[in-house]
Design a protein around this motif. Structure first.
Motif, short mmCIF file in Angstrom:
data_model
loop_
_atom_site.label_atom_id
_atom_site.label_comp_id
_atom_site.label_asym_id
_atom_site.label_seq_id
_atom_site.Cartn_x
_atom_site.Cartn_y
_atom_site.Cartn_z
N VAL A 8 0.83 -1.21 0.00
CA VAL A 8 0.00 0.00 0.00
C VAL A 8 0.86 1.26 0.00
CG1 VAL A 8 -1.52 1.34 1.46
CG2 VAL A 8 -2.02 -1.04 1.05
N LEU A 45 2.74 1.21 -6.37
CA LEU A 45 1.60 0.32 -6.14
C LEU A 45 1.75 -0.98 -6.94
CD1 LEU A 45 -0.88 0.88 -4.33
CD2 LEU A 45 -2.20 1.29 -6.37
N ILE A 101 -2.45 3.29 7.70
CA ILE A 101 -2.05 2.65 6.44
C ILE A 101 -3.24 1.94 5.80
CG2 ILE A 101 -0.60 0.86 5.43
CD1 ILE A 101 1.50 1.52 7.50
N ILE A 114 -5.21 4.53 4.04
CA ILE A 114 -4.52 4.96 2.81
C ILE A 114 -4.72 3.91 1.71
CG2 ILE A 114 -2.27 5.44 1.78
CD1 ILE A 114 -1.36 6.49 4.49
N GLY A 115 -4.58 2.63 2.11
CA GLY A 115 -4.79 1.57 1.13
C GLY A 115 -6.19 1.58 0.57
N ARG A 143 -6.14 4.26 -2.05
CA ARG A 143 -5.25 4.12 -3.22
C ARG A 143 -5.60 2.93 -4.12
NH1 ARG A 143 0.85 4.11 -2.62
NH2 ARG A 143 0.64 4.61 -4.82
N LEU A 144 -6.07 1.82 -3.54
CA LEU A 144 -6.25 0.61 -4.35
C LEU A 144 -7.44 0.76 -5.29
CD1 LEU A 144 -5.37 -1.92 -1.57
CD2 LEU A 144 -4.10 -1.53 -3.66
N ALA A 187 -6.78 -4.29 2.06
CA ALA A 187 -6.26 -3.25 2.94
C ALA A 187 -7.06 -3.17 4.23
CB ALA A 187 -6.28 -1.90 2.23
#
Lengths: 161, 113
Positions: free
Chosen positions: A83, A88, B22, B25-26, B29-30, B39
């Motif tokens: 992450v 990525l 985190i 954030i994941g 972002r994913l 995540a």
């Protein structure tokens, strides 16, 4: 009857551990709740554990728990790293993994620990015990899962044969 | 001894909070539902375990409760991510990535944009 005991006794112990109180009134309430909940439970076949095999079962169970705990830690760290990586580096996809056991409980436990291990999550299970697993990195995961699964299959079959 | 325990608890608190952040954030972002579940279902749960361990050390009454809660969280979280991903696949939410061994093996709604 023994099925009911198998559910209500652990429930009773969990209740006592959570309340941390062994006064008689609390014991009675806990017993009532445990029996009541075990009566509400839907009918299902719990595997009865043969008392002679109990030490073997416990030993395999403890080893299984430690393996799963290691998987959890590695899973958390490696997913966090993916992450936070600015590029990525993912290559997601769904792959089929045979669980190698026909018992429902064994397949469910395999699926459970796969979902806890790094970058993998079981999306569906079919009647033959094939687990369709979503992976963050398809290439690396396939071989790793196959290895981990043979180890798990070994332990699980010792617990539930 | 007391001070060492406090320091360990502090460290666990920081680690737990970091991992929870985190996880978020994941989640942002994913690219799709399935990867986002990785995540939230792993990193955040891991963070929660650390926070519970810290609570275990800092509050004297919570020893057994915190350990039991950790057990329950670890038992339930894979089931939750499995349920969500399975439902998402069934409804027809598209997934990012080329390989899909499950294609055609499960009844599936019309793919949505």
């Amino acid at each position: 009857m023994s099925q009911m005991l198998q559910v209500s006794v652990p429930l009773f112990i969990v209740y006592l551990a959570l309340t941390g109180n062994v006064e008689p009134s609390n014991l009675v309430i806990g017993a009532l709740i445990a029996v009541g909940v075990s009566l509400l439970r839907p009918k299902m076949d719990l595997p009865l554990i043969n008392p002679k095999r109990l030490p073997q079962f416990l030993w395999a169970g403890i080893r299984y728990i430690f393996i799963v705990a290691g998987d959890v830690i590695r899973g958390g760290i490696s997913t966090a790293r993916i992450v936070l990586d600015p590029k990525l580096p993912i290559n997601p996809g769904i792959i089929a993994i045979p669980s190698g056991t026909r018992s429902e409980l064994g397949t469910a436990l395999s699926a459970h620990s796969i979902s806890l291990s790094p970058g993998e999550m079981v999306v569906a299970i079919d009647d033959d015990g094939v687990m369709y697993t979503h992976c963050l990195n398809v290439d690396g995961s396939e071989r790793m899962i196959a290895n981990a699964q043979s180890l798990r299959k070994n332990l699980l079959s010792r617990m539930f044969e | 001894m007391e001070i060492i325990l406090q320091l360990v608890a502090f460290l666990l608190l920081v680690l737990g909070t970091l991992l929870s952040i985190i996880g978020v954030i994941g989640f942002i972002r994913l690219p799709d539902v399935y990867t986002r579940l990785h995540a939230t279902g792993k990193v955040s749960v891991f963070g929660l375990v650390f926070l519970l361990l810290a609570a275990d050390i800092l509050t004297p009454l919570a020893t057994w409760k915190a350990l039991l809660l950790i057990f329950f969280v670890l038992a339930a979280s894979p089931a939750v991510s499995h349920a969500i991903s399975s439902a998402a696949y069934r409804v027809g939410i598209p997934l990012v990535g080329k390989r899909d061994d499950l294609k055609g093996k499960m009844e599936r709604g019309k793919e949505k944009e």
